[in-house]
Scaffold this active site. Structure first.
Site, PDB file in Angstrom:
ATOM      1  N   ASP A 184       0.091   5.120   0.945  1.00 19.28           N
ATOM      2  CA  ASP A 184      -0.040   6.064   2.057  1.00 19.28           C
ATOM      3  C   ASP A 184      -0.071   5.332   3.392  1.00 19.28           C
ATOM      4  O   ASP A 184      -0.895   4.453   3.611  1.00 19.28           O
ATOM      5  CB  ASP A 184      -1.335   6.873   1.914  1.00 19.28           C
ATOM      6  CG  ASP A 184      -1.342   7.722   0.660  1.00 19.28           C
ATOM      7  OD1 ASP A 184      -0.589   8.701   0.616  1.00 19.28           O
ATOM      8  OD2 ASP A 184      -2.104   7.398  -0.272  1.00 19.28           O
ATOM      9  N   ASP A 220       0.880  -1.156   0.000  1.00 22.92           N
ATOM     10  CA  ASP A 220       0.000   0.000   0.000  1.00 22.92           C
ATOM     11  C   ASP A 220       0.926   1.217   0.000  1.00 22.92           C
ATOM     12  O   ASP A 220       2.107   1.106   0.329  1.00 22.92           O
ATOM     13  CB  ASP A 220      -0.883  -0.028   1.251  1.00 22.92           C
ATOM     14  CG  ASP A 220      -1.808   1.171   1.324  1.00 22.92           C
ATOM     15  OD1 ASP A 220      -2.326   1.605   0.275  1.00 22.92           O
ATOM     16  OD2 ASP A 220      -2.004   1.691   2.439  1.00 22.92           O
ATOM     17  N   ASP A 232      -1.727  -0.969   5.835  1.00 19.90           N
ATOM     18  CA  ASP A 232      -1.916  -0.452   7.193  1.00 19.90           C
ATOM     19  C   ASP A 232      -3.372  -0.269   7.574  1.00 19.90           C
ATOM     20  O   ASP A 232      -3.662   0.203   8.654  1.00 19.90           O
ATOM     21  CB  ASP A 232      -1.177   0.869   7.351  1.00 19.90           C
ATOM     22  CG  ASP A 232      -1.772   1.967   6.482  1.00 19.90           C
ATOM     23  OD1 ASP A 232      -2.217   1.686   5.364  1.00 19.90           O
ATOM     24  OD2 ASP A 232      -1.794   3.127   6.947  1.00 19.90           O
TER      25      ASP A 232
END
Length: 188
Positions: A30, A28, A186
């Site tokens: 960001d 991922d 996250d």
């Protein structure tokens, strides 16, 4: 070495115990590969100032970054609805685009992880919900675009994460079986 570096870099824990069956790593963007919070917080605060509001501390914004522009607008303008919400979201992204990589950087330890993956000829890529018109200049500015084996943005496919289609597409682009790709993110 990869498992130790990933654990150290982002707390990947038990996932890296599968390293012997991993042929590629997909990240991922960001909040996982890149710390984009300072630039996204600056964009939100610039928008708040434009709208006559006080700025928010980066610490209050950081946890919302992984959930995209809509989450940031909800945080910064909780009363905004419908066309006003969309106007604010569009303006936020325009402000962000102007300074997409001013303070953004790889999270600590991930530069070494990428180098180790590359040295082992293990391809890595990016799967993000960030639109391509923001993802591509960001990766280019940080010198990551030519290194990534694939980049799947939020507007690449008709579905976005958490739908599996972007991850399956990334595995095809990178030439690996999906079950042999590790995804590091996250957010649920």
């Amino acid at each position: 070495e990869l498992s130790r570096a990933l654990r150290h870099a982002r707390g990947a824990g038990a996932l890296v115990s599968m390293q012997s069956s991993i042929d590629a790593v997909l990240f991922d963007l960001d909040g996982t590969l890149l710390d984009t919070a300072p630039d996204l917080a600056a964009a939100l605060n610039a928008l708040r100032v434009e709208e006559g509001d006080a700025t928010l501390p980066v610490s209050a914004i950081r946890s919302h970054v992984s959930h995209g522009g809509a989450a940031l607008v909800r945080l910064g303008f909780p009363q905004a609805r419908d066309s006003e919400f969309e106007r604010l979201r569009t303006r936020l992204l325009a402000i962000y685009r102007q300074n997409v990589a001013r303070e953004t950087q790889l999270f600590a330890g991930l530069g070494a992880v990428l180098e180790q993956l590359e040295a082992a000829h293990t391809p890595w890529g990016v799967v993000t919900n960030k639109p391509g018109w923001l993802t591509e200049p960001l990766l280019a500015a940080l010198g990551l675009a030519p290194r990534a084996g694939c980049v799947v943005s939020g507007d690449t496919m008709p579905e976005r994460k958490p739908h599996p289609l972007p991850l399956l597409h990334a595995a095809r682009l990178i030439g690996r079986e999906p079950g042999r790709c590790l995804y590091v993110g996250d957010a649920e």
